[in-house]
Design an enzyme around this catalytic site. Sequence first.
Site, PDB file in Angstrom:
ATOM      1  N   HIS A  31       0.846  -1.210   0.000  1.00 37.53           N
ATOM      2  CA  HIS A  31       0.000   0.000   0.000  1.00 37.53           C
ATOM      3  C   HIS A  31       0.871   1.246   0.000  1.00 37.53           C
ATOM      4  O   HIS A  31       1.961   1.255   0.574  1.00 37.53           O
ATOM      5  CB  HIS A  31      -0.984   0.002   1.166  1.00 37.53           C
ATOM      6  CG  HIS A  31      -0.366   0.043   2.521  1.00 37.53           C
ATOM      7  ND1 HIS A  31      -0.070   1.217   3.169  1.00 37.53           N
ATOM      8  CD2 HIS A  31       0.025  -0.947   3.358  1.00 37.53           C
ATOM      9  CE1 HIS A  31       0.462   0.945   4.356  1.00 37.53           C
ATOM     10  NE2 HIS A  31       0.540  -0.367   4.489  1.00 37.53           N
ATOM     11  N   ASP A  84      -0.391   4.396   0.773  1.00 40.09           N
ATOM     12  CA  ASP A  84      -0.832   5.450   1.695  1.00 40.09           C
ATOM     13  C   ASP A  84      -0.114   5.249   3.035  1.00 40.09           C
ATOM     14  O   ASP A  84       0.474   4.190   3.281  1.00 40.09           O
ATOM     15  CB  ASP A  84      -2.347   5.416   1.900  1.00 40.09           C
ATOM     16  CG  ASP A  84      -2.837   4.129   2.538  1.00 40.09           C
ATOM     17  OD1 ASP A  84      -2.322   3.052   2.167  1.00 40.09           O
ATOM     18  OD2 ASP A  84      -3.725   4.181   3.412  1.00 40.09           O
ATOM     19  N   GLU A 100      -5.123   1.641   2.755  1.00 36.33           N
ATOM     20  CA  GLU A 100      -4.897   0.585   3.744  1.00 36.33           C
ATOM     21  C   GLU A 100      -4.995   1.114   5.164  1.00 36.33           C
ATOM     22  O   GLU A 100      -5.516   0.451   6.053  1.00 36.33           O
ATOM     23  CB  GLU A 100      -3.531  -0.065   3.515  1.00 36.33           C
ATOM     24  CG  GLU A 100      -3.358  -1.424   4.176  1.00 36.33           C
ATOM     25  CD  GLU A 100      -2.855  -1.375   5.612  1.00 36.33           C
ATOM     26  OE1 GLU A 100      -2.918  -2.401   6.293  1.00 36.33           O
ATOM     27  OE2 GLU A 100      -2.402  -0.286   6.060  1.00 36.33           O
ATOM     28  N   GLU A 101      -4.482   2.312   5.382  1.00 40.02           N
ATOM     29  CA  GLU A 101      -4.469   2.875   6.742  1.00 40.02           C
ATOM     30  C   GLU A 101      -5.835   3.431   7.139  1.00 40.02           C
ATOM     31  O   GLU A 101      -5.981   4.006   8.218  1.00 40.02           O
ATOM     32  CB  GLU A 101      -3.411   3.973   6.855  1.00 40.02           C
ATOM     33  CG  GLU A 101      -1.994   3.540   6.503  1.00 40.02           C
ATOM     34  CD  GLU A 101      -1.385   2.530   7.489  1.00 40.02           C
ATOM     35  OE1 GLU A 101      -2.092   2.085   8.398  1.00 40.02           O
ATOM     36  OE2 GLU A 101      -0.211   2.170   7.298  1.00 40.02           O
ATOM     37  N   HIS A 106     -26.644  14.280  37.435  1.00 38.66           N
ATOM     38  CA  HIS A 106     -25.700  14.798  38.418  1.00 38.66           C
ATOM     39  C   HIS A 106     -25.584  13.751  39.530  1.00 38.66           C
ATOM     40  O   HIS A 106     -26.597  13.336  40.090  1.00 38.66           O
ATOM     41  CB  HIS A 106     -26.233  16.127  38.951  1.00 38.66           C
ATOM     42  CG  HIS A 106     -25.260  16.852  39.826  1.00 38.66           C
ATOM     43  ND1 HIS A 106     -24.953  16.437  41.084  1.00 38.66           N
ATOM     44  CD2 HIS A 106     -24.528  17.964  39.604  1.00 38.66           C
ATOM     45  CE1 HIS A 106     -24.079  17.274  41.623  1.00 38.66           C
ATOM     46  NE2 HIS A 106     -23.797  18.217  40.723  1.00 38.66           N
ATOM     47  N   THR A 128     -18.568  15.225  38.065  1.00 39.58           N
ATOM     48  CA  THR A 128     -19.453  14.376  38.874  1.00 39.58           C
ATOM     49  C   THR A 128     -20.696  13.991  38.086  1.00 39.58           C
ATOM     50  O   THR A 128     -21.808  14.307  38.473  1.00 39.58           O
ATOM     51  CB  THR A 128     -19.854  15.108  40.158  1.00 39.58           C
ATOM     52  OG1 THR A 128     -20.363  16.388  39.786  1.00 39.58           O
ATOM     53  CG2 THR A 128     -18.672  15.275  41.088  1.00 39.58           C
ATOM     54  N   HIS A 187       3.386   3.319  12.314  1.00 39.98           N
ATOM     55  CA  HIS A 187       2.221   3.946  12.984  1.00 39.98           C
ATOM     56  C   HIS A 187       2.638   4.856  14.135  1.00 39.98           C
ATOM     57  O   HIS A 187       1.781   5.476  14.754  1.00 39.98           O
ATOM     58  CB  HIS A 187       1.227   2.908  13.531  1.00 39.98           C
ATOM     59  CG  HIS A 187       0.479   2.201  12.454  1.00 39.98           C
ATOM     60  ND1 HIS A 187      -0.819   1.791  12.602  1.00 39.98           N
ATOM     61  CD2 HIS A 187       0.833   1.825  11.203  1.00 39.98           C
ATOM     62  CE1 HIS A 187      -1.218   1.173  11.498  1.00 39.98           C
ATOM     63  NE2 HIS A 187      -0.232   1.186  10.637  1.00 39.98           N
TER      64      HIS A 187
END
Lengths: 518, 518
Positions: free
Chosen positions: A139, A141, A207-208, A269, A371, A486
């Site tokens: 690939h 990319d 591919e990525e 809350h 909270t 990566h």
Amino acid sequence: MPLFPLRRIPSLVKPGQFLSRFSHSPHSSRRFFYGYISDSKMAPQLEPFFKQVDNSAESFIDRLRKAVAIPSVSAQDENREDVFRMAQFLATELEALGAEVHQRPLGKQPGKEHLDLPPVVIARYGNDKNKRTILVYGHYDVQPALKEDGWATEPFELTIDDKDRMYGRGSTDDKGPVLGWLNVIDAHRKAGVELPVNLLCCFEGMEEYGSEGLDDFIQAEAKQFFKDTDAVCISDNYWLGTEKPCLTYGLRGCNYYSISISGPAQDLHSGVFGGSAHEPMTDLVNILSKLVDAQGNILIPGLMDLVAPVTEEEKSLYGDISYTMDNLHESLGSETGIHPTKERTLMARWRFPSLSIHGVEGAYSAPGAKTVIPAKVIGKFSIRTVPNMESADVNKLVFDHIKAEFAKLNSKNKLDVWLQHDGKWWVASPKHWNFSAASKAVEQVFGVAPDMTREGGSIPVTLTFEQATGKNVLLLPMGSSTDAAHSVNEKLDRRNYIEGTKLLGAYLHYVAEEPVSA
Amino acid sequence: MPLFPLRRIPSLVKPGQFLSRFSHSPHSSRRFFYGYISDSKMAPQLEPFFKQVDNSAESFIDRLRKAVAIPSVSAQDENREDVFRMAQFLATELEALGAEVHQRPLGKQPGKEHLDLPPVVIARYGNDKNKRTILVYGHYDVQPALKEDGWATEPFELTIDDKDRMYGRGSTDDKGPVLGWLNVIDAHRKAGVELPVNLLCCFEGMEEYGSEGLDDFIQAEAKQFFKDTDAVCISDNYWLGTEKPCLTYGLRGCNYYSISISGPAQDLHSGVFGGSAHEPMTDLVNILSKLVDAQGNILIPGLMDLVAPVTEEEKSLYGDISYTMDNLHESLGSETGIHPTKERTLMARWRFPSLSIHGVEGAYSAPGAKTVIPAKVIGKFSIRTVPNMESADVNKLVFDHIKAEFAKLNSKNKLDVWLQHDGKWWVASPKHWNFSAASKAVEQVFGVAPDMTREGGSIPVTLTFEQATGKNVLLLPMGSSTDAAHSVNEKLDRRNYIEGTKLLGAYLHYVAEEPVSA
């Protein structure tokens, strides 16, 4: 350089090969074709190729430099033009090398219809019916990269340090390997050596970002452009360590699940409502805690029964693998491994399932303190699957277990659990001729028998090629375990690139000739 | 209008009051000062005040319109100037009403030293040693608001619909109540009725962003500007429902914790490493599942032993409270309440501790699927505390329990657990004269005895005022449960604003006279 005897040099095979390759044995072919085998001398056809690779090393590095300079980041809309530029770069280079090249459009990007998907660059080099046809995949990319992410150098400028480490985004994943195939053709032409196979290329640009559209494309072309394929080779993974090449014959699959638990109509809350309402997050952590224990044991009843038993033959493959607990600790950056030995560690990664909890959507995830009682939370986890776990069986066990555990809570909240996606495991025979040819190429170039490895992760296209072509698929990595694909400071060592180009070329010579097996 | 007998009209009290107020009983005072009590006729001093409030209603709404138009968002740097404008608006209005006003600077904002903290606007109206001095608190900053968040109207334009609901950011929280006090002075002046108390005002501009600097300010001024204070009244919370006013005498505290679990040096790919390394997220969900069960029972050994037992007298307060399970379901937007009765529900919210898990920092929290093993995850949870839980005792039990549970996991990961912040619970006696005065005011204005409520949440300034002044603090809300403070479409009903102004004024008349008790 080779450190031990060359076993056979198939690249001398010439016409007549087509008939012979289905009948001869390694020994008969060796005896038939060659007068002698030298322990020290390179066979005529590989020797000039290897020499040419060495002579062309700087121009090959320059080719990688030009490729890295194109920020073909598929995940970022603003780089889509660069991804197209990178496709054009490859097409131009391949055409200049004499290949037949097509840039095949894949249509609009689903969900982003203002964007065209990058083309699949397919190419054919050689069309000799007397040669085997090898389909290679890569690939063009890359992952996103910003200097400010922590890169020591400009990510889109190939920068070589004094240890010949070539830094740049895409250097190892996957521009280096892709250009490796171009370099192989280039060096053969310059050396005047005929390529011993017909080479088909399939280079994708998404591919990525999920290989959008690729599966259908491969399925369709398996009967068209790829129809002559005899074997497939993918160079898009990594050595187990830094010194010893490997051939990869297995990948785990992955079933990815979401568990949604919802209660109130909106976030509450915790001061106002805490104690009076069933809280989805309380239910969710309870369910998630019932999936896997701290030692990595999956707690889903029946799941481990689906796993194929370990055979003695399989066990025997693990002892020789060049890997230590120190390697594990180095890659973890900590000593938090579960298992005491390399064999158990590698088996846990490659041939047993694992379950990881990835996170929670909808809960408070920022730094600081809030909270809130989240109204709806979605837990994400995945199971890495191995033979013989069928996805449908896994899903049933997962869903039944989670529903049973949720029922025990007596909560009034609402549970949903679903499969986000699955990808099947893949295991090939490491004894197939495609592998034995690659093994010989490794021995030729690196002087060492490769590790036969599996991987814990999935490379879905592997299974697609296997299913679409019906042919054996080999994973033949070029980069090493320290390449940081990566991550920041991605690199490819000069040695891996240049010797790796020799490896890809040598593989084509051996696979052209390797007798049928497995 | 009153639906049942007026019990006493203290606003007729004139000089001589200072001596009498520590000795007379309600009955003696009533007999002493008034010739008769009418069921249908308003006492002279409240009647003209009430009438004036009705006559001035439009100008009071206009005052609120001007205030809402100033986007005094304390959390957003770009609105800091608006917060200062709002302080100036209040100061100008108070000065025009004849009050002595100061804008007290609080210095630079910690962590954002380029920003000045908004001033505390303090004011005194009346300085008669023969009158009680009542300190009132409110805040003039507001939560952020954007039309695109889902507001039906422009958030910073007061917009009144056909049901007299006045929409706008800050309408109910807390500009309406703050202006209520100004309206009280205004109406007294216009009606020619003397204010029966000295009024001290403390209006802050950072309430929605942690009340930065306020505690120290109140501690210091308790001996200075606020030194004459006889009782404190805070109008910054809400009725339990929409029809019946309440007086609030208790708040839970809050101990907020983080549990960090870390293992590898960086995030890992679950395919590559799943099964071979201890995963922090696995450990964390396990620990979190040991804190509270799905029925809200806290699982930390010893924690419930710290809780004060429920007395019979206390129990008796709950039966009359105007609240139903339908109210709970309406506010939850679901029927996911834990308890079957209103009494148990309200006790769970007000007088028992609760534990909520808020979320996880460091794990994958986006939509979609990501096959990450997070390297370090931080779970967030908090415990709402009640009498007699001391923070240090709670911390010890929490830390011991979590460490013990983590040890059981036999994980090589690293655990840290710490208190992010704590705030103590607060409970006042609902029988104190400050409360009984307010109760009479509610009966006078709304014709109904107020609910005596606690709240599950914390209003830290309550405790600060109590501790700094040593005086009783009353929470006297103006808005209703449906006002959507902090949410989109915040509103204040015209009735709550106008009758609420009468209530605040009536309270000052009653509290001026109420005999000492509790």
